[in-house]
Design an enzyme around this catalytic site. Structure first.
Site, PDB file in Angstrom:
ATOM      1  N   HIS A  74      26.485  89.741  84.005  1.00 16.55           N
ATOM      2  CA  HIS A  74      26.650  91.138  84.444  1.00 16.55           C
ATOM      3  C   HIS A  74      26.407  91.325  85.937  1.00 16.55           C
ATOM      4  CE1 HIS A  74      22.196  91.729  83.995  1.00 16.55           C
ATOM      5  NE2 HIS A  74      22.421  92.534  84.992  1.00 16.55           N
ATOM      6  N   ASP A 123      25.666  87.240  78.004  1.00 11.40           N
ATOM      7  CA  ASP A 123      25.402  87.599  79.408  1.00 11.40           C
ATOM      8  C   ASP A 123      24.872  86.361  80.143  1.00 11.40           C
ATOM      9  OD1 ASP A 123      25.040  88.961  81.717  1.00 11.40           O
ATOM     10  OD2 ASP A 123      23.272  90.090  81.051  1.00 11.40           O
ATOM     11  N   SER A 222      17.557  90.684  87.196  1.00  9.78           N
ATOM     12  CA  SER A 222      18.575  90.087  86.327  1.00  9.78           C
ATOM     13  C   SER A 222      19.011  88.714  86.794  1.00  9.78           C
ATOM     14  CB  SER A 222      19.816  90.972  86.299  1.00  9.78           C
ATOM     15  OG  SER A 222      19.605  92.003  85.404  1.00  9.78           O
ATOM     16  N   GLY A 223      19.341  87.894  85.829  1.00  9.76           N
ATOM     17  CA  GLY A 223      19.803  86.537  86.142  1.00  9.76           C
ATOM     18  C   GLY A 223      18.654  85.576  86.358  1.00  9.76           C
TER      19      GLY A 223
HETATM   20  N1  ARG Z   1      19.872  94.678  84.211  1.00  8.96           N
HETATM   21  C1  ARG Z   1      18.832  94.530  85.160  1.00  8.96           C
HETATM   22  C2  ARG Z   1      19.366  93.906  86.429  1.00  8.96           C
HETATM   23  O1  ARG Z   1      20.552  93.904  86.624  1.00  8.96           O
HETATM   24  C3  ARG Z   1      17.636  93.848  84.586  1.00  8.96           C
HETATM   25  C4  ARG Z   1      16.943  94.756  83.702  1.00  8.96           C
HETATM   26  C5  ARG Z   1      15.795  94.220  83.018  1.00  8.96           C
HETATM   27  N2  ARG Z   1      15.217  95.366  82.424  1.00  8.96           N
HETATM   28  C6  ARG Z   1      14.134  95.387  81.731  1.00  8.96           C
HETATM   29  N3  ARG Z   1      13.677  96.505  81.301  1.00  8.96           N
HETATM   30  N4  ARG Z   1      13.514  94.286  81.462  1.00  8.96           N
HETATM   31  O2  ARG Z   1      18.644  93.531  87.314  1.00  8.96           O
END
Ligand code: ARG
Length: 341
Positions: A74, A123, A222-223
């Site tokens: 993503h 993902d 993320s990642g």
């Molecule tokens: N989707 C988020 C990003 O792009 C990460 C989110 C993680 N969220 C969480 N509540 N642990 O960085």
């Protein structure tokens, strides 16, 4: 006088998951998220786009071979001109890269072919870097476990990243210094129950965090890696890739991670290492979580022990080749029959 130049991909010593700069794992016990010491998580990378504010940080990732980074799909939904992005390895503070930091460009991006941005299924993505990264005390490879590791039995797990430290996650804000937090793995069925995520969790996900408010990953993490220490040895397994969560650090809404174990074969295939090739009797025990005691204890090996094979992405190369061939044929046909309608 300078010493003779060695091959650029050195110093990993055929191993992974080690943290040479962390003096003792026990001292790392954290209650909430805290700043890390330099080199604390030597496989974490910052993936940076040319348009993003300040440092350009967009997502985290983990170095799994000298030229491959494992990250989340993503992160690239709006990606354009991927070759203009950069990857920073061996850094703690993104605004001030130390001498240990190495910067690479992205040569190739490989997003999982069944990634869905609606359900956040699959993902996961791989990046091939333009040049191999040199191993050091601050730069090490992460170990990806195969199906034989009993992940749910691992108890000492951490997340790390430069993501938002604002629990409300209102803005995408990058932390000044790399942060880490100790988290607990949460049973996926429990995490999927009606008062928690109500069925939004896929079988290839992991949930990690706490039932109560306070500690979690957030936007910008993320990642990045969810790692757990092996139960019997001093190295860490990269068990998850930070994927999503409802808000950040809310009660009964822990972080959701892509389980790397479920994508072990996918990763090998993309890297041009067929699963059957690596599952030899000699390499197999190093991926298991069986007790390693006594002498001759096997060490974990990274996914790509052969340092001279970069991440070749054979499928994409084949597709490119056939496209070129097709173009060539069209040109030839055009030349043969220039007047054809
Ligand atoms: N989707 C988020 C990003 O792009 C990460 C989110 C993680 N969220 C969480 N509540 N642990 O960085």
């Amino acid at each position: 006088m300078r010493t003779a130049h060695r091959t650029p991909v050195d110093n990993y010593r055929g191993t992974c998951g080690l943290r040479p700069m962390a003096s003792g794992y026990e001292t790392l016990h954290v209650v909430g998220g805290t700043d890390t010491q330099p080199g604390a998580w030597p496989w974490i990378v910052s993936i940076e786009g040319p348009w993003a504010a300040e440092t350009g940080h967009i997502c985290g990732g983990s170095l799994i071979s000298p030229q491959c980074v494992l990250t989340a799909a993503h992160c690239f939904t709006k990606a354009r001109h991927i070759t203009m992005w950069r990857v920073v390895i061996g850094a703690t503070q993104l605004t001030q890269l130390g001498p240990e930091a190495q910067v690479r460009n992205i040569k190739r991006l490989l997003v999982h072919e069944h990634y869905s941005s609606v359900s956040e299924r699959n993902d996961i993505a791989l990046l091939e870097l333009d040049q191999p990264v040199q191993g050091s005390d601050s730069v090490q490879l992460a170990c990806v476990p195969d199906a034989s590791l009993r992940v749910s039995e691992l108890t000492t797990c951490y997340v790390s990243g430069w993501g938002s430290i604002n629990a409300r996650c209102e803005f995408l804000k990058t932390a000044r210094v790399l942060r880490e937090a100790k988290v607990r793995l949460i049973n996926v069925n429990f995490c999927n129950s009606s008062r928690w995520y109500r069925g939004a969790i896929h079988p290839h996900n992991l949930c990690a965090g706490y039932p109560q408010v306070g500690i979690d990953t957030c936007q910008g993490d993320s990642g990045g890696p969810l790692v757990c220490k092996d139960n019997d040895a001093d190295y860490f397994w990269l068990v998850g890739v930070t994927s999503w969560g409802r808000g950040c650090a809310r009660a009964k809404r822990p972080g959701v991670y892509t389980s790397t174990q479920h994508f072990y074969d996918w990763i090998l295939v993309q890297m041009g290492l067929h699963p059957a090739v690596t599952a030899t009797p000699t390499s197999r025990p190093v991926f298991t979580s069986t007790p390693f005691r006594g002498q001759g204890q096997p060490r974990p090996v990274p996914m790509q022990a052969d340092r001279f094979t970069p991440c070749p992405f054979p499928h994409q190369k084949l597709v490119e080749f056939f496209n070129l061939l097709q173009e060539l044929l069209q040109v030839l046909q055009g030349e043969k029959a220039p007047a054809a309608a």
